[in-house]
Design a protein around this motif. Structure first.
Motif, PDB file in Angstrom:
ATOM      1  N   MET A   1       1.255  -0.901  -0.257  1.00  0.00           N
ATOM      2  CA  MET A   1       0.071   0.074   0.201  1.00  0.00           C
ATOM      3  C   MET A   1       0.647   1.084  -0.273  1.00  0.00           C
ATOM      4  O   MET A   1       1.950   1.619   0.677  1.00  0.00           O
ATOM      5  N   GLN A   7      -4.422  10.609   6.288  1.00  0.00           N
ATOM      6  CA  GLN A   7      -5.525   9.796   6.559  1.00  0.00           C
ATOM      7  C   GLN A   7      -6.653  10.329   7.547  1.00  0.00           C
ATOM      8  O   GLN A   7      -6.057  11.810   7.713  1.00  0.00           O
ATOM      9  N   THR A  10     -10.810  11.641   2.998  1.00  0.00           N
ATOM     10  CA  THR A  10     -11.833  11.355   1.814  1.00  0.00           C
ATOM     11  C   THR A  10     -11.793  12.050   0.213  1.00  0.00           C
ATOM     12  O   THR A  10     -11.236  13.375   0.539  1.00  0.00           O
ATOM     13  N   PHE A 108      -5.578   3.197  -3.217  1.00  0.00           N
ATOM     14  CA  PHE A 108      -6.696   3.415  -2.626  1.00  0.00           C
ATOM     15  C   PHE A 108      -6.877   4.507  -2.188  1.00  0.00           C
ATOM     16  O   PHE A 108      -7.354   5.151  -2.121  1.00  0.00           O
ATOM     17  N   ALA A 109      -5.254   4.837  -1.197  1.00  0.00           N
ATOM     18  CA  ALA A 109      -5.335   6.525  -1.293  1.00  0.00           C
ATOM     19  C   ALA A 109      -5.651   7.592  -2.036  1.00  0.00           C
ATOM     20  O   ALA A 109      -6.583   7.596  -1.318  1.00  0.00           O
ATOM     21  N   ASP A 113      -9.876   6.478   2.374  1.00  0.00           N
ATOM     22  CA  ASP A 113      -9.781   6.683   3.269  1.00  0.00           C
ATOM     23  C   ASP A 113      -8.893   5.408   3.952  1.00  0.00           C
ATOM     24  O   ASP A 113      -9.572   4.645   4.864  1.00  0.00           O
ATOM     25  N   THR A 114      -7.637   5.310   3.565  1.00  0.00           N
ATOM     26  CA  THR A 114      -6.848   4.174   4.090  1.00  0.00           C
ATOM     27  C   THR A 114      -6.562   3.730   5.352  1.00  0.00           C
ATOM     28  O   THR A 114      -6.294   2.577   5.583  1.00  0.00           O
ATOM     29  N   ASP A 117     -10.630   2.029   5.780  1.00  0.00           N
ATOM     30  CA  ASP A 117     -11.182   1.288   4.232  1.00  0.00           C
ATOM     31  C   ASP A 117      -9.660   0.921   4.159  1.00  0.00           C
ATOM     32  O   ASP A 117      -9.148   1.179   3.338  1.00  0.00           O
ATOM     33  N   THR A 118     -10.190  -0.815   3.100  1.00  0.00           N
ATOM     34  CA  THR A 118      -9.079  -1.835   2.119  1.00  0.00           C
ATOM     35  C   THR A 118     -10.485  -2.201   1.428  1.00  0.00           C
ATOM     36  O   THR A 118     -11.171  -2.902   1.502  1.00  0.00           O
ATOM     37  N   HIS A 132     -14.064  -5.445   0.590  1.00  0.00           N
ATOM     38  CA  HIS A 132     -13.744  -3.898   0.707  1.00  0.00           C
ATOM     39  C   HIS A 132     -14.245  -4.082   1.943  1.00  0.00           C
ATOM     40  O   HIS A 132     -15.221  -4.864   2.642  1.00  0.00           O
TER      41      HIS A 132
END
Length: 355
Positions: A1, A7, A10, A108-109, A113-114, A117-118, A132
């Motif tokens: 990642m 963080q 979004t 994904f960032a 918001d990593t 959320d993954t 997800h």
């Protein structure tokens, strides 16, 4: 990642989708219009990062007004290609859909918001499962809506990459079965959905995701990855009031030499209120303007060939002599030397703390 400093926020693009979905589903705007990051100048600025708390609140308001399944579908229906910026094209422009979704997971960032959320990808023989995971502190209905939408979004982008609708082998949702399945059947193109599962996932045939993308351009994925990195590097996180002020100050500075009254008008407050709020955050107008000028001058010296007179004029200094004095105060050196060597690793002589 890929690590990033944002963080708790979004992308504004994702928040725009949430606001539009709330409107479509009839949520009264007074419940979210004053949330941090929803003002038009921030919501429509792709450089801004909205607080995750704002997105959570909008999801909670919407699922209190409509079934979570309807929110998942409304979000997916609005998510046309490009609505989430470069992140979308990481998926659709890779050599294969599988490589594209792996790039999307790595960056994904750029949208989410990593911290909470993954996006997870698991290969198991003939199948690829995309999960997800959401760990945010929000209502169960809102969490179901977010996870449900995410799976539908992944399916849509992968289908766009493959240039055909990809049918999932299996869909699992960490949610109780709703009274009506119509919205989810439309979202995923199947009624074969397992509810009350340990996690939320969508599974495809590996052969569907490993087929070369038609008309893929060699090297494009590398360009898009660099663009995603730049997007994260230049993003402006809106964590609090001071972030909003600094965004307004930077916008005013882009147009002319900023004044206290001009920025106060942008923020729809009086100059006295603006000064008081700055004082509450341990900073002053002069400190903030100087910090902004220092960042701009450093960037112009490093990234352009502009002369010292031109940089002084662009930065709001009376002349080159005033700019040289400022650079000496900040870094203990001259603009010419700073241009050759760059700023010290520690940022030079620090300005007063503005945080």
């Amino acid at each position: 990642m890929v690590s990033h400093p944002h963080q708790g926020t979004t992308s504004s693009a994702l928040t725009r989708l949430s606001v539009n979905a709330a409107r479509l589903l009839g949520v009264p705007p007074h419940g979210y219009a004053n949330l941090l990051g929803v003002a038009p100048e921030h919501l429509n600025d792709d450089l801004c990062r909205t607080p995750a708390a704002t997105a959570i609140r909008i999801a909670e308001l919407t699922t209190a007004h409509a079934p979570w399944t309807e929110l998942s579908l409304a979000l997916a229906q609005q998510s046309s290609i490009g609505s989430l910026g470069v992140w979308d094209y990481l998926i659709t422009s890779a050599p294969t859909p599988l490589e594209g979704i792996r790039d999307a997971a790595a960056y994904f960032a750029a949208v989410a918001d990593t911290a909470t959320d993954t996006l997870r990808i698991t290969e198991d023989g003939d199948h690829v499962t995309i999960s997800h995971v959401n760990r945010a502190d929000l209502t169960h209905e809102a969490a179901c809506a977010i996870r449900g939408y995410a799976l539908g979004l992944y399916q849509r982008r992968l289908s766009e990459a493959a240039r055909r609708r990809l049918a999932p082998v299996r869909v699992t949702l960490d949610a109780a079965a709703p009274g009506r399945h119509g919205a989810l059947a439309e979202l995923y193109g199947t009624r074969a959905i397992d509810f009350e599962a340990p996690d939320s996932s969508i599974t495809f045939l590996a052969s569907d995701l490993k087929v070369p993308v038609p008309h893929a351009q060699p090297g494009l994925s590398a360009v898009l990855r660099r663009h995603a990195e730049q997007t994260l590097a230049t993003a402006i996180p809106l964590h609090n009031w001071l972030d909003l002020f600094r965004t307004a100050l930077a916008s005013a500075h882009d147009e002319t030499t900023p004044t206290l009254s001009a920025v106060a008008r942008r923020m729809t407050v009086s100059t006295r209120t603006l000064q008081r709020r700055l004082d509450e955050h341990g900073t002053t107008w002069n400190n903030e303007v100087e910090t902004l000028r220092r960042a701009q001058i450093t960037r112009l010296l490093h990234d352009t060939d502009l002369g010292i007179d031109a940089i002084a004029a662009r930065s709001g200094y009376a002349d080159a002599r005033a700019l040289r004095r400022a650079v000496q105060r900040w870094y203990g050196t001259t603009p010419a030397a700073l241009r050759r060597t760059g700023p010290p690793d520690d940022g030079g002589t620090a300005l007063p703390d503005t945080g």
